[in-house]
Design a protein around this motif. Structure first.
Motif, PDB file in Angstrom:
ATOM      1  N   ASP A 130     -13.493  22.864 -29.639  1.00  0.00           N
ATOM      2  CA  ASP A 130     -14.613  22.342 -29.483  1.00  0.00           C
ATOM      3  C   ASP A 130     -15.633  22.996 -30.820  1.00  0.00           C
ATOM      4  O   ASP A 130     -16.200  22.315 -31.362  1.00  0.00           O
ATOM      5  CB  ASP A 130     -15.528  22.855 -28.313  1.00  0.00           C
ATOM      6  CG  ASP A 130     -14.826  21.823 -27.054  1.00  0.00           C
ATOM      7  OD1 ASP A 130     -14.308  20.636 -27.464  1.00  0.00           O
ATOM      8  OD2 ASP A 130     -15.214  22.141 -25.976  1.00  0.00           O
ATOM      9  N   GLU A 133     -14.638  21.094 -33.775  1.00  0.00           N
ATOM     10  CA  GLU A 133     -14.900  19.631 -33.782  1.00  0.00           C
ATOM     11  C   GLU A 133     -16.535  19.700 -33.964  1.00  0.00           C
ATOM     12  O   GLU A 133     -17.045  18.565 -34.875  1.00  0.00           O
ATOM     13  CB  GLU A 133     -14.608  18.998 -32.597  1.00  0.00           C
ATOM     14  CG  GLU A 133     -15.073  17.551 -32.371  1.00  0.00           C
ATOM     15  CD  GLU A 133     -14.413  16.973 -31.220  1.00  0.00           C
ATOM     16  OE1 GLU A 133     -15.052  15.757 -30.787  1.00  0.00           O
ATOM     17  OE2 GLU A 133     -14.171  17.530 -30.463  1.00  0.00           O
ATOM     18  N   LYS A 134     -17.264  20.560 -33.543  1.00  0.00           N
ATOM     19  CA  LYS A 134     -18.801  20.407 -33.291  1.00  0.00           C
ATOM     20  C   LYS A 134     -19.528  21.130 -34.667  1.00  0.00           C
ATOM     21  O   LYS A 134     -20.593  20.691 -34.992  1.00  0.00           O
ATOM     22  CB  LYS A 134     -19.300  20.872 -32.017  1.00  0.00           C
ATOM     23  CG  LYS A 134     -18.741  19.734 -30.826  1.00  0.00           C
ATOM     24  CD  LYS A 134     -19.314  20.263 -29.449  1.00  0.00           C
ATOM     25  CE  LYS A 134     -18.560  19.525 -28.303  1.00  0.00           C
ATOM     26  NZ  LYS A 134     -19.130  19.979 -26.991  1.00  0.00           N
ATOM     27  N   GLN A 135     -18.798  22.109 -35.036  1.00  0.00           N
ATOM     28  CA  GLN A 135     -19.330  23.087 -36.174  1.00  0.00           C
ATOM     29  C   GLN A 135     -18.486  23.066 -37.482  1.00  0.00           C
ATOM     30  O   GLN A 135     -19.101  22.944 -38.289  1.00  0.00           O
ATOM     31  CB  GLN A 135     -19.816  24.427 -35.588  1.00  0.00           C
ATOM     32  CG  GLN A 135     -20.543  24.242 -34.415  1.00  0.00           C
ATOM     33  CD  GLN A 135     -21.163  25.530 -34.004  1.00  0.00           C
ATOM     34  OE1 GLN A 135     -21.477  26.377 -34.723  1.00  0.00           O
ATOM     35  NE2 GLN A 135     -21.046  26.116 -32.419  1.00  0.00           N
ATOM     36  N   ASN A 138     -18.352  20.232 -39.877  1.00  0.00           N
ATOM     37  CA  ASN A 138     -19.785  19.737 -40.491  1.00  0.00           C
ATOM     38  C   ASN A 138     -19.893  20.525 -41.796  1.00  0.00           C
ATOM     39  O   ASN A 138     -20.811  20.278 -42.420  1.00  0.00           O
ATOM     40  CB  ASN A 138     -20.939  19.843 -39.360  1.00  0.00           C
ATOM     41  CG  ASN A 138     -20.748  19.014 -38.540  1.00  0.00           C
ATOM     42  OD1 ASN A 138     -20.291  17.858 -38.649  1.00  0.00           O
ATOM     43  ND2 ASN A 138     -21.121  19.365 -37.201  1.00  0.00           N
ATOM     44  N   THR A 154      -7.519  17.760 -34.757  1.00  0.00           N
ATOM     45  CA  THR A 154      -8.551  17.618 -33.469  1.00  0.00           C
ATOM     46  C   THR A 154      -8.380  16.359 -32.926  1.00  0.00           C
ATOM     47  O   THR A 154      -8.651  16.274 -31.599  1.00  0.00           O
ATOM     48  CB  THR A 154      -9.903  17.682 -34.016  1.00  0.00           C
ATOM     49  OG1 THR A 154     -10.036  19.146 -34.778  1.00  0.00           O
ATOM     50  CG2 THR A 154     -11.160  17.628 -32.771  1.00  0.00           C
ATOM     51  N   SER A 287      -9.965   8.945 -30.333  1.00  0.00           N
ATOM     52  CA  SER A 287     -11.348   9.895 -30.308  1.00  0.00           C
ATOM     53  C   SER A 287     -12.553   8.712 -30.034  1.00  0.00           C
ATOM     54  O   SER A 287     -12.459   7.743 -29.863  1.00  0.00           O
ATOM     55  CB  SER A 287     -11.594  10.226 -31.826  1.00  0.00           C
ATOM     56  OG  SER A 287     -12.190   9.199 -32.752  1.00  0.00           O
TER      57      SER A 287
END
Length: 299
Positions: A130, A133-135, A138, A154, A287
């Motif tokens: 997670d 994927e989320k940080q 980016n 991922t 996804s």
């Protein structure tokens, strides 16, 4: 940058975790009897839901992990500070790790850890899916191989290799040591410092790997080996075009285009489009990403 002092830092480390305490051994053995392998969950190993956690690997304590393949629901970096260790990947590839190498594995990599050196010092750096994927995705430049490794892993893209081995240079070694020291010293804001140093490690990995890939692909193109040329296109599908590829490897666009067409029956554009559509289709199925996001990611 601080240099890792293992014998000082070990005083602050609890007993090494070889198997997850919350995963009963009988449950693991049941998995092995049924499938020949077992899975380790991040909830079993990573304290309090941390984004990044580190274990000191015990090289001599017996357990299923040294005999049977296992895999995780988190990414893992293996760093050998002292000694060496064999990692058997996918039951066929034997990777010999020493203090000059770093192994990055995605969650689905089946592996067996094999170390007979009681004096070896090995760290397992675990990274939540997670968090990646989320940080991480980016902030990592999309032009680098390390981004595509995390991104494809991922979203369960089977086209990507499920592990990478990197050489460690002095700068990366300092970042790794700082990461480990911050984790075990537990000074104020250590969680933030752990993440910051992980990003520095990944940034240095990206630099080293990009230089490696550029040199390797230059040699492969010069040798005229078409399978490797196609592999280069696949690895760089999001940004590659015929002009940049020809310029990078000192071919004329016309010569490179004729070589590809002659040996595959397809044009460069057709091959690139096929790869992009195949990857886009996989993301649509695997996804929750929107069509616009996927289109941007695959170029």
């Amino acid at each position: 940058m601080a240099t890792l002092d293992y014998y000082t830092i070990r005083e602050h480390i609890p007993a090494p975790i070889v198997l997850p305490n919350t995963e009963p051994l009988h449950s693991i053995m049941q998995q092995i009897e049924k499938t020949g392998e077992f899975r380790i969950l991040q909830s079993s190993l990573m304290e309090h839901g941390w984004a990044v956690d580190i274990n000191l690997h015990d090289p001599v304590t017996p357990g299923p992990h040294i005999k049977y393949p296992h895999y995780h629901d988190f990414f893992e970096l293996i760093y050998v500070y002292k000694g060496e260790m064999h990692t058997i990947v996918n039951q066929k590839e034997d990777i010999l790790l020493n203090p000059k190498q770093l192994l990055l594995m995605n969650p689905d990599t089946r592996h067996v850890l094999n170390c007979n050196d009681s004096n070896a010092v090995i760290y397992n750096i675990m990274i939540q899916r997670d968090f990646v994927e989320k940080q991480l995705l980016n902030i990592i430049d999309k032009d680098y191989t390390i981004f595509h490794f995390f991104f494809h892993s991922t979203y369960h893209d089977e086209m990507i290799k499920n592990y990478l081995v990197f050489p460690i240079d002095p700068e990366m070694e300092q970042y790794i040591h700082a990461l480990i020291l911050e984790h075990f010293d537990r000074k104020p804001f250590y969680k933030q410092m752990v993440v910051a140093n992980l990003i520095l490690v990944l940034g240095q990995i990206a630099r080293i790997h990009k230089n490696q890939v550029t040199e390797q692909n230059h040699q492969l193109i010069q040798s005229g080996k078409l399978p490797e040329i196609l592999q280069y296109i696949q690895l760089n599908y999001a940004t590659v075009n015929l002009a940049s590829m020809a310029e990078q490897f000192h071919y004329s666009e016309a010569h490179l285009s004729r070589m590809i067409k002659k040996q595959t029956g397809k044009t460069f554009s057709e091959i690139l489009s096929d790869i992009r559509f195949q990857i886009a289709e996989n993301y649509l199925c695997q996804s929750d990403l929107g069509v616009e996001t996927i289109a941007e990611m695959v170029g």
